[in-house]
Design a protein around this motif. Structure first.
Motif, PDB file in Angstrom:
ATOM      1  N   LYS A 110      -8.918 -23.582  -0.716  1.00  0.00           N
ATOM      2  CA  LYS A 110      -8.565 -24.636  -1.609  1.00  0.00           C
ATOM      3  C   LYS A 110      -7.073 -25.134  -1.150  1.00  0.00           C
ATOM      4  CE  LYS A 110     -11.132 -23.648  -5.745  1.00  0.00           C
ATOM      5  NZ  LYS A 110     -11.838 -24.582  -5.737  1.00  0.00           N
ATOM      6  N   ASP A 111      -6.795 -26.427  -1.360  1.00  0.00           N
ATOM      7  CA  ASP A 111      -5.638 -27.237  -1.236  1.00  0.00           C
ATOM      8  C   ASP A 111      -5.136 -27.286   0.041  1.00  0.00           C
ATOM      9  OD1 ASP A 111      -5.342 -27.548  -4.117  1.00  0.00           O
ATOM     10  OD2 ASP A 111      -4.499 -25.762  -4.292  1.00  0.00           O
ATOM     11  N   ASN A 112      -6.055 -27.427   1.089  1.00  0.00           N
ATOM     12  CA  ASN A 112      -5.751 -28.061   2.449  1.00  0.00           C
ATOM     13  C   ASN A 112      -5.035 -29.220   2.540  1.00  0.00           C
ATOM     14  OD1 ASN A 112      -6.980 -25.430   4.062  1.00  0.00           O
ATOM     15  ND2 ASN A 112      -8.470 -26.232   2.814  1.00  0.00           N
ATOM     16  N   VAL A 113      -4.310 -29.451   3.143  1.00  0.00           N
ATOM     17  CA  VAL A 113      -3.395 -30.796   3.324  1.00  0.00           C
ATOM     18  C   VAL A 113      -3.882 -31.581   4.690  1.00  0.00           C
ATOM     19  CG1 VAL A 113      -1.122 -31.997   3.319  1.00  0.00           C
ATOM     20  CG2 VAL A 113      -1.372 -29.814   1.833  1.00  0.00           C
ATOM     21  N   ILE A 114      -4.315 -32.763   4.619  1.00  0.00           N
ATOM     22  CA  ILE A 114      -4.514 -33.640   5.587  1.00  0.00           C
ATOM     23  C   ILE A 114      -3.446 -34.735   5.444  1.00  0.00           C
ATOM     24  CG2 ILE A 114      -6.293 -34.922   4.393  1.00  0.00           C
ATOM     25  CD1 ILE A 114      -7.344 -35.799   7.156  1.00  0.00           C
ATOM     26  N   ALA A 115      -2.916 -34.907   6.829  1.00  0.00           N
ATOM     27  CA  ALA A 115      -1.642 -35.907   6.883  1.00  0.00           C
ATOM     28  C   ALA A 115      -2.343 -36.999   7.914  1.00  0.00           C
ATOM     29  CB  ALA A 115      -0.423 -35.415   7.132  1.00  0.00           C
ATOM     30  N   VAL A 116      -2.056 -38.238   7.651  1.00  0.00           N
ATOM     31  CA  VAL A 116      -2.789 -39.276   8.508  1.00  0.00           C
ATOM     32  C   VAL A 116      -1.742 -40.357   8.857  1.00  0.00           C
ATOM     33  CG1 VAL A 116      -4.163 -41.095   9.158  1.00  0.00           C
ATOM     34  CG2 VAL A 116      -4.874 -38.821   7.773  1.00  0.00           C
ATOM     35  N   ARG A 117      -1.024 -40.434   9.979  1.00  0.00           N
ATOM     36  CA  ARG A 117      -0.061 -41.251  10.342  1.00  0.00           C
ATOM     37  C   ARG A 117      -0.933 -42.685  10.990  1.00  0.00           C
ATOM     38  NH1 ARG A 117       2.736 -43.100  15.435  1.00  0.00           N
ATOM     39  NH2 ARG A 117       4.805 -44.014  14.779  1.00  0.00           N
ATOM     40  N   VAL A 118      -1.000 -43.623  10.006  1.00  0.00           N
ATOM     41  CA  VAL A 118      -1.723 -44.743  10.564  1.00  0.00           C
ATOM     42  C   VAL A 118      -0.769 -46.023  11.065  1.00  0.00           C
ATOM     43  CG1 VAL A 118      -3.105 -46.824   9.720  1.00  0.00           C
ATOM     44  CG2 VAL A 118      -3.698 -44.608   8.922  1.00  0.00           C
TER      45      VAL A 118
END
Length: 658
Positions: free
Chosen positions: A350-358
Motif C-alpha cells: 500500500k501507499d506507493n508514490v508515483i510522481a510524474v513531471r509533465v
C-alpha cells in the motif's frame, strides 16, 4: 606507412561485418504459407551483394542475382491451385527451406476492432470439426508503425487452422474464409492486419495523404525529414544530454526533488488528470513548461507477478515518471503512449508514490487521453504543483518520434501494409469506419482514395475490394434526425463509384448497446457471398438497393433493383418500417410505406409536397422488416444531398487526443 597485411586485415573485417550473413526473406514467408494462384509468384529478400541465389518451388526452378544494395526480387511463373510444395531459397553459404506451401487465394483482411476481435473474444465455439481439416491458413500481423514505408513486418507466422489458432484469429476473417472455402475448392490464405480504434488516415500511405490539405503539411514534414522511427531515435539520443541540460531539465521541481517518496506535498492542489490542464484549472491556462503530479496507489491484493504495469496513456508533451523515488521511464511526444512498468520487489502493498513531471512545449498540456481509456493508476485525484515555466517562442524542441497507432497519418500503412505490397493477392476485405464517424463527410473522399492508392501499391488497378457497411448502433431515435453513423454509411458507399468494389450490408445485425456486435458469423457469411460475386463470377442475390423514385401528389413511389414479389415484409399488416420523407423545408417525418403495384409507396400526412426520402437513415433505425427472400435487408439510402452534421469536420493534428 601502413603495412599491406594490416590493410588486408582491415578490409577482411570490413567485408565480414557489412555483409548480410546469407540469404533471408521477409516474415510473411514461413512454413504453411499460401501463395496466390494463376499470377506471377513474387519472391523477394536480402543476401550478400552480387551473390547468386537459386530458388525451387515445386516444378519451378530459377536463379536471381542479389543487387549491390543487398536486395533481390524474382517473379516465378504462375501456378494453378495445389500443393503442398517446398520452397527452397539457397544462397552461396546459406539456405532457407519453407515447407507445406500451398497455391491458392490470398486475402488481406484489414480495419479496426470489428475486424480484429477474435473468436475467443466473442466466445465462439466451432461445432463443425470437419471444417478444421480444410486448407485454410492464417497469418496475424504483429502491428507496428513508422513514418516511412517498411520492408518487413514486425512479426507473424503462417499457421494451420485448428481449434487454438481459430480461437486466436479474427472472427470476421475466419467466417469469411470458411464460407469462401465451402464454395471455392482451393486453399485460402487469410492475412489479418487490423487494429482496434484505428482511423482510416493511419492506414493510408504518405503518397495518398499529401493530396489532402489537412494532412499535407504534417506528411510533407515527415517525407522531407525522410527518417524512420529508428533513425529519429538514434539522432535524438546523440544530442539528448546536451539539449536536456540546456533546455529541458532546468526546473525547481528537480532541484527540490519533488519526485521523492517522502515529500511534504500538503500544500499541493488536486485535480482529476484525464484532460488537458487548461480545461481543468484556470490557473494553468497560460502555463507552458513543467507541472508535477503525485498520487499514491496500492498493489492489487495477492499480486505476485514480477513487474507491475504503469499505463499513463498519452501525455502532452513530455514526461518523466518516478515510483517510490526511483525513475522508471520517460517519453517525448504527445501522441506516444506511456506504457511503463516497475519491478514488484520495489513496491509495497500500500501507499506507493508515483510522481510524474509533465512538460508542455506549447498549446495544451497534461494527461490528454480521454478518461474512457483510463485505468486505476490514472483514475482519481492527483496532487499537482507548477514547476518552472518556459518561453515557448524561444524553447528549442528536438525532432522526436511522436505518433499514435490509432490516429497518426500513414503510420499503420507504413508499418503493416507496405511490407506486403509485393505479394500478389486475390482481394482486400475491409471493416473500418467507427473511429471516423465524427468526420464522415471527410471519409467520402478519404476512403475511395485509400482504395485507389492500395491498388496502385499492390500493382493491380482492378484489385477486388469489399467493405462492411457499418451496422445499426446506439439507441433508436424517436424522430428522424441527422446522425453521424448514417452519414458514415453513405460516406462508405462513395467507394461504390469505383469498379470492383463490393458492399456488405449489416444494418439489421448490429447491437444498440455494443459497438462490437456479436453476430460475426453472419457478417462473415455475407462478406463471403459478396466476394464470390465480386471476384469469382458467382451471381448470388444480395441486398436490394434503391434504383429510382417519383413523386405523385403527396406520395413518393420508390423502385428498387429487385422485383417486389421477391420481397418479404415481416409485418402482418404489410407496413414497412424505416422510411422518412421531407418537403422543401428539409424537415423529415416518419412515413408509412407499403408495397403497391411493383413499387414501394411512401407517404406522410405532415408532408404535403415531398421532395426527399430516406430509408434506415439513423444510427440505429430499430427493427427493420423489409428483406428479400434470401434474407438480405434493403440497403440504407437517401435521395437528398443536403448538408450533413459532419460536413466541415476534418482531421487536424492539434485536435487528436488518441
Amino acid at each position: 606507412m601502413v603495412k599491406p597485411s594490416v590493410i588486408l586485415v582491415f578490409l577482411w573485417v570490413l567485408l565480414s561485418t557489412t555483409g548480410t550473413c546469407g540469404v533471408s526473406m521477409p516474415k510473411i514467408f514461413s512454413n504453411h504459407m499460401v501463395l496466390q494462384r494463376d499470377q506471377p509468384i513474387t519472391l523477394w529478400g536480402w543476401g550478400d551483394p552480387l551473390e547468386l541465389i537459386s530458388i525451387h518451388l515445386g516444378p519451378l526452378m530459377e536463379q536471381v542475382k542479389v543487387g549491390k544494395n543487398g536486395k533481390w526480387t524474382l517473379d516465378l511463373a504462375p501456378m494453378s491451385a495445389g500443393g503442398p510444395y517446398v520452397l527452397i531459397v539457397k544462397g552461396r553459404e546459406s539456405e532457407l527451406i519453407f515447407e507445406n506451401i500451398l497455391i491458392g487465394d490470398l486475402w488481406i483482411c484489414s480495419g479496426q476492432s470489428n475486424m480484429e476481435w477474435t473468436n475467443d473474444q466473442f466466445h465462439y465455439q466451432e461445432t463443425d470439426t470437419t471444417f478444421l481439416k480444410t486448407n485454410i491458413r492464417l497469418f496475424k500481423v504483429s502491428i507496428d508503425m513508422d513514418y516511412l514505408p517498411q520492408e518487413d513486418l514486425k512479426g507473424g507466422t503462417w499457421q494451420l487452422l485448428d481449434a487454438e489458432t481459430m480461437g486466436n484469429f479474427s472472427a470476421v476473417s475466419y467466417y469469411f474464409g470458411k464460407n469462401l472455402s465451402s464454395e471455392i475448392d482451393v486453399p485460402i490464405g487469410l492475412i489479418n492486419v487490423s487494429l482496434g480504434s484505428s482511423s482510416i488516415e493511419a492506414w493510408m500511405s504518405n503518397d495518398a495523404l499529401v493530396k489532402f490539405p489537412q494532412f499535407k503539411e504534417e506528411v510533407n514534414t515527415i517525407v522531407s525529414n525522410n527518417k524512420s522511427f529508428e533513425e529519429l531515435r538514434i539522432d535524438f539520443e546523440k544530442g539528448k544530454e546536451k539539449w536536456s541540460k540546456k533546455h529541458y531539465l532546468k526546473d525547481i521541481g528537480l532541484d527540490l526533488k519533488w519526485f521523492a517518496k517522502k515529500l511534504d506535498d500538503s500544500d499541493w492542489l488536486e485535480m482529476k488528470v484525464s484532460g488537458f490542464w487548461e480545461e481543468l484549472d484556470t490557473t494553468l491556462v497560460d502555463h507552458d513548461g513543467a507541472v508535477w503530479f503525485r498520487k499514491t496507489f496500492d498493489l492489487p491484493e495477492g499480486y505476485d507477478r514480477p513487474r507491475f504495469s504503469i499505463q499513463l496513456n498519452q501525455i502532452d508533451d513530455y514526461d518523466v515518471v518516478w515510483v517510490n523515488g526511483k525513475k522508471i521511464g520517460e517519453t517525448y511526444g504527445r501522441h506516444n503512449f506511456r506504457n511503463y512498468s516497475v519491478e514488484t520487489n520495489l513496491l509495497q502493498p500500500k501507499d506507493n508514490v508515483i510522481a510524474v513531471r509533465v512538460f508542455d512545449i506549447g498549446g495544451n498540456g497534461g494527461f490528454s487521453t480521454s478518461a474512457f481509456w483510463g485505468n486505476p493508476i490514472i483514475w482519481g485525484d492527483w496532487k499537482y504543483k507548477k514547476g518552472t515555466a518556459i518561453d515557448v517562442d524561444n524553447f528549442k524542441a528536438p525532432l522526436t518520434v511522436n505518433a499514435s497507432p490509432f490516429s497518426s497519418p500513414g503510420v499503420l500503412y507504413n508499418g503493416n501494409i507496405a511490407p506486403l505490397t509485393k505479394l500478389k493477392i486475390k482481394g482486400i476485405f475491409w471493416y473500418q469506419g467507427e473511429s471516423n464517424v465524427d468526420r464522415a463527410h471527410e471519409y467520402q473522399s478519404l476512403f475511395p482514395e485509400m482504395i485507389v492508392d492500395w491498388r496502385g501499391h499492390f500493382g493491380d488497378v482492378e484489385l477486388p475490394f469489399l467493405y462492411v457497411q457499418l451496422p445499426n448502433y446506439l439507441r433508436e431515435a424517436s424522430e428522424p434526425v441527422d446522425q453521424s453513423w448514417s452519414e458514415m454509411r453513405m460516406a462508405q458507399d462513395q467507394a461504390l463509384k469505383l469498379l470492383h468494389v463490393g458492399r456488405v450490408v449489416t444494418i439489421d445485425i448490429g447491437d444498440a448497446d455494443d459497438i462490437h456486435p456479436k453476430n460475426k458469423v453472419e457478417v462473415g457469411r455475407r462478406s463471403a457471398i459478396v466476394a464470390l460475386n465480386l471476384t469469382y463470377g458467382r451471381h448470388f442475390i444480395l441486398s436490394p438497393i434503391y434504383k429510382s423514385h417519383r413523386v405523385e401528389d403527396h406520395r413518393i413511389f420508390v423502385s428498387i433493383d429487385q422485383a417486389v414479389e421477391d420481397l418479404v415484409v415481416r409485418d402482418k399488416y404489410g407496413y414497412i418500417r424505416g422510411f422518412a420523407i421531407a418537403g422543401a423545408d428539409q424537415k423529415f417525418y416518419w412515413a408509412k410505406a407499403t408495397i403497391s403495384n411493383g413499387e414501394i409507396e411512401v407517404f406522410c400526412e405532415e408532408v404535403e409536397k415531398p421532395v426527399a426520402i430516406r430509408y434506415a437513415w439513423s444510427s440505429n433505425p430499430g427493427t427493420l422488416n423489409l428483406f428479400n427472400k434470401e434474407g438480405w435487408p434493403l440497403a440504407p439510402f437517401q435521395t437528398d444531398n443536403w448538408k450533413g452534421i459532419t460536413e466541415g469536420n476534418r482531421y487536424h493534428s492539434k485536435d487528436v487526443r488518441f
